[in-house]
Design a protein around this motif. Sequence first.
Motif, PDB file in Angstrom:
ATOM      1  N   GLY A  34      12.155  -5.538   3.358  1.00  0.00           N
ATOM      2  CA  GLY A  34      11.139  -6.539   3.037  1.00  0.00           C
ATOM      3  C   GLY A  34       9.883  -5.892   2.508  1.00  0.00           C
ATOM      4  N   CYS A  35       9.510  -6.238   1.276  1.00  0.00           N
ATOM      5  CA  CYS A  35       8.236  -5.782   0.720  1.00  0.00           C
ATOM      6  C   CYS A  35       7.828  -6.745  -0.388  1.00  0.00           C
ATOM      7  CB  CYS A  35       8.319  -4.361   0.173  1.00  0.00           C
ATOM      8  SG  CYS A  35       6.688  -3.749  -0.361  1.00  0.00           S
ATOM      9  N   ASP A  36       6.551  -7.147  -0.366  1.00  0.00           N
ATOM     10  CA  ASP A  36       6.028  -8.054  -1.393  1.00  0.00           C
ATOM     11  C   ASP A  36       4.897  -7.403  -2.179  1.00  0.00           C
ATOM     12  OD1 ASP A  36       4.061  -7.979   0.513  1.00  0.00           O
ATOM     13  OD2 ASP A  36       3.941 -10.143   0.824  1.00  0.00           O
ATOM     14  N   VAL A  37       4.860  -6.068  -2.162  1.00  0.00           N
ATOM     15  CA  VAL A  37       3.765  -5.358  -2.831  1.00  0.00           C
ATOM     16  C   VAL A  37       4.087  -5.114  -4.315  1.00  0.00           C
ATOM     17  CG1 VAL A  37       2.347  -3.261  -2.804  1.00  0.00           C
ATOM     18  CG2 VAL A  37       3.011  -4.349  -0.657  1.00  0.00           C
ATOM     19  N   GLY A  38       5.303  -4.703  -4.605  1.00  0.00           N
ATOM     20  CA  GLY A  38       5.765  -4.651  -5.990  1.00  0.00           C
ATOM     21  C   GLY A  38       5.285  -3.477  -6.822  1.00  0.00           C
ATOM     22  N   CYS A  39       5.234  -2.272  -6.252  1.00  0.00           N
ATOM     23  CA  CYS A  39       4.833  -1.089  -7.033  1.00  0.00           C
ATOM     24  C   CYS A  39       5.861  -0.809  -8.123  1.00  0.00           C
ATOM     25  CB  CYS A  39       4.731   0.127  -6.114  1.00  0.00           C
ATOM     26  SG  CYS A  39       3.649  -0.122  -4.703  1.00  0.00           S
ATOM     27  N   VAL A  40       5.370  -0.595  -9.343  1.00  0.00           N
ATOM     28  CA  VAL A  40       6.311  -0.396 -10.455  1.00  0.00           C
ATOM     29  C   VAL A  40       7.116   0.885 -10.281  1.00  0.00           C
ATOM     30  CG1 VAL A  40       5.026  -1.730 -12.166  1.00  0.00           C
ATOM     31  CG2 VAL A  40       4.484   0.674 -11.857  1.00  0.00           C
ATOM     32  N   TRP A  41       6.537   1.895  -9.625  1.00  0.00           N
ATOM     33  CA  TRP A  41       7.216   3.182  -9.473  1.00  0.00           C
ATOM     34  C   TRP A  41       7.927   3.308  -8.126  1.00  0.00           C
ATOM     35  CZ3 TRP A  41       4.755   4.605  -5.186  1.00  0.00           C
ATOM     36  CH2 TRP A  41       3.415   4.247  -5.040  1.00  0.00           C
ATOM     37  N   CYS A  42       8.054   2.209  -7.397  1.00  0.00           N
ATOM     38  CA  CYS A  42       8.668   2.234  -6.057  1.00  0.00           C
ATOM     39  C   CYS A  42      10.032   2.928  -6.097  1.00  0.00           C
ATOM     40  CB  CYS A  42       8.827   0.802  -5.553  1.00  0.00           C
ATOM     41  SG  CYS A  42       9.641   0.716  -3.955  1.00  0.00           S
ATOM     42  N   ASP A  43      10.262   3.855  -5.166  1.00  0.00           N
ATOM     43  CA  ASP A  43      11.551   4.552  -5.137  1.00  0.00           C
ATOM     44  C   ASP A  43      12.503   3.958  -4.098  1.00  0.00           C
ATOM     45  OD1 ASP A  43      10.278   5.472  -2.868  1.00  0.00           O
ATOM     46  OD2 ASP A  43      10.453   7.604  -3.332  1.00  0.00           O
ATOM     47  N   VAL A  44      12.108   2.830  -3.503  1.00  0.00           N
ATOM     48  CA  VAL A  44      13.008   2.133  -2.558  1.00  0.00           C
ATOM     49  C   VAL A  44      13.022   0.632  -2.859  1.00  0.00           C
ATOM     50  CG1 VAL A  44      13.129   3.729  -0.600  1.00  0.00           C
ATOM     51  CG2 VAL A  44      11.154   2.217  -0.836  1.00  0.00           C
ATOM     52  N   LYS A  45      13.232   0.295  -4.122  1.00  0.00           N
ATOM     53  CA  LYS A  45      13.209  -1.117  -4.506  1.00  0.00           C
ATOM     54  C   LYS A  45      14.298  -1.917  -3.785  1.00  0.00           C
ATOM     55  CE  LYS A  45      10.823  -0.856  -8.894  1.00  0.00           C
ATOM     56  NZ  LYS A  45      10.801  -0.162 -10.139  1.00  0.00           N
ATOM     57  N   SER A  47      14.746  -1.993  -0.876  1.00  0.00           N
ATOM     58  CA  SER A  47      14.201  -2.452   0.413  1.00  0.00           C
ATOM     59  C   SER A  47      13.519  -3.814   0.287  1.00  0.00           C
ATOM     60  CB  SER A  47      13.172  -1.438   0.943  1.00  0.00           C
ATOM     61  OG  SER A  47      11.972  -1.479   0.173  1.00  0.00           O
ATOM     62  N   TRP A  48      13.204  -4.253  -0.912  1.00  0.00           N
ATOM     63  CA  TRP A  48      12.303  -5.383  -1.094  1.00  0.00           C
ATOM     64  C   TRP A  48      12.803  -6.688  -0.483  1.00  0.00           C
ATOM     65  CZ3 TRP A  48      10.119  -4.990  -6.822  1.00  0.00           C
ATOM     66  CH2 TRP A  48       9.405  -3.790  -6.946  1.00  0.00           C
ATOM     67  N   ASP A  49      14.102  -6.949  -0.591  1.00  0.00           N
ATOM     68  CA  ASP A  49      14.647  -8.228  -0.115  1.00  0.00           C
ATOM     69  C   ASP A  49      14.978  -8.121   1.382  1.00  0.00           C
ATOM     70  OD1 ASP A  49      15.964 -10.540   0.462  1.00  0.00           O
ATOM     71  OD2 ASP A  49      17.597 -10.241  -0.972  1.00  0.00           O
ATOM     72  N   GLY A  77       8.877   1.364   5.239  1.00  0.00           N
ATOM     73  CA  GLY A  77       9.550   0.253   4.562  1.00  0.00           C
ATOM     74  C   GLY A  77       9.920   0.635   3.145  1.00  0.00           C
ATOM     75  N   GLY A  78       9.952  -0.413   2.372  1.00  0.00           N
ATOM     76  CA  GLY A  78       9.408  -1.745   2.564  1.00  0.00           C
ATOM     77  C   GLY A  78       7.944  -1.727   3.008  1.00  0.00           C
ATOM     78  N   GLU A  79       7.501  -2.889   3.428  1.00  0.00           N
ATOM     79  CA  GLU A  79       6.156  -3.009   3.983  1.00  0.00           C
ATOM     80  C   GLU A  79       6.315  -3.517   5.413  1.00  0.00           C
ATOM     81  OE1 GLU A  79       2.721  -2.197   3.514  1.00  0.00           O
ATOM     82  OE2 GLU A  79       3.244  -2.792   5.537  1.00  0.00           O
TER      83      GLU A  79
HETATM   84  S1  SF4 Z   1       8.170  -0.230  -0.551  1.00  0.00           S
HETATM   85 FE1  SF4 Z   1       6.195   0.856  -0.685  1.00  0.00          FE
HETATM   86  S2  SF4 Z   1       6.219   1.821  -2.721  1.00  0.00           S
HETATM   87 FE2  SF4 Z   1       7.831   0.217  -2.701  1.00  0.00          FE
HETATM   88  S3  SF4 Z   1       6.830  -1.649  -3.517  1.00  0.00           S
HETATM   89 FE3  SF4 Z   1       6.652  -1.709  -1.275  1.00  0.00          FE
HETATM   90  S4  SF4 Z   1       4.640  -0.756  -0.854  1.00  0.00           S
HETATM   91 FE4  SF4 Z   1       5.205  -0.191  -2.951  1.00  0.00          FE
END
Ligand code: SF4
Length: 202
Positions: A34-45, A47-49, A77-79
């Motif tokens: 789970g993450c709603d931050v959305g960094c373009v360079w995220c290396d654990v995308k 994890s978002w859902d 995370g995620g966040e």
């Molecule tokens: S997991 Fe971390 S790096 Fe990836 S989008 Fe979320 S806050 Fe950003």
Amino acid sequence: MSTPTTYPVMESFATVQGEGAHTGTPSWFIRLGGCDVGCVWCDVKESWDPNAHPRQTVEDMVADALDSGRHVVVVTGGEPAMYDLSPLTAALKAAGLRTHIETSGAHPLTGDWDWVTLSPKKFKACLPEVYPLAHELKVVVFHRSDLEWAAGHAEHVAAECERFLQPEWDKREENTPLILGWIGQRPGWRISLQTHKYIGIP
Ligand code: SF4
């Protein structure tokens, strides 16, 4: 009987903390989904859902951490601050474990933490209330402009908060020298390298 508290867990694993002030410390990592931050360079995308990851009970999470033999548990995370983390930290502490978290600060922080790593992101603002809770500020440097952006965040953290700049992994060749030059002129800042990646561990 009450329903056990559960969290979506993407993965959990024994490793060595590779970043920041606790670099080199054997640790048990719990990566919440789970993450709603959305960094373009995220290396654990992946994890978002949050729904893409099985939920685990706090009891099972603590049992796994104890089995690992590690004394430090890093929740990332995620966040992870998207969730009420009080039940998790209460159970970890009751088991005699140290609690560390890595958060962007975009959500109110719950739980009882021995160490808070604040890693603010440009894609979702850090809440003012989170800055004073940080033991270390760790800013990922993707672009040259992130250096001065980091200095702006440092104005909001406590005086004793440790400050790190960390080159984004894919930009490390160009940004590591930039960071070294910048911190050389600014006492109190250090470079954080993703040492786990250099030695090929998770
Ligand atoms: S997991 Fe971390 S790096 Fe990836 S989008 Fe979320 S806050 Fe950003």
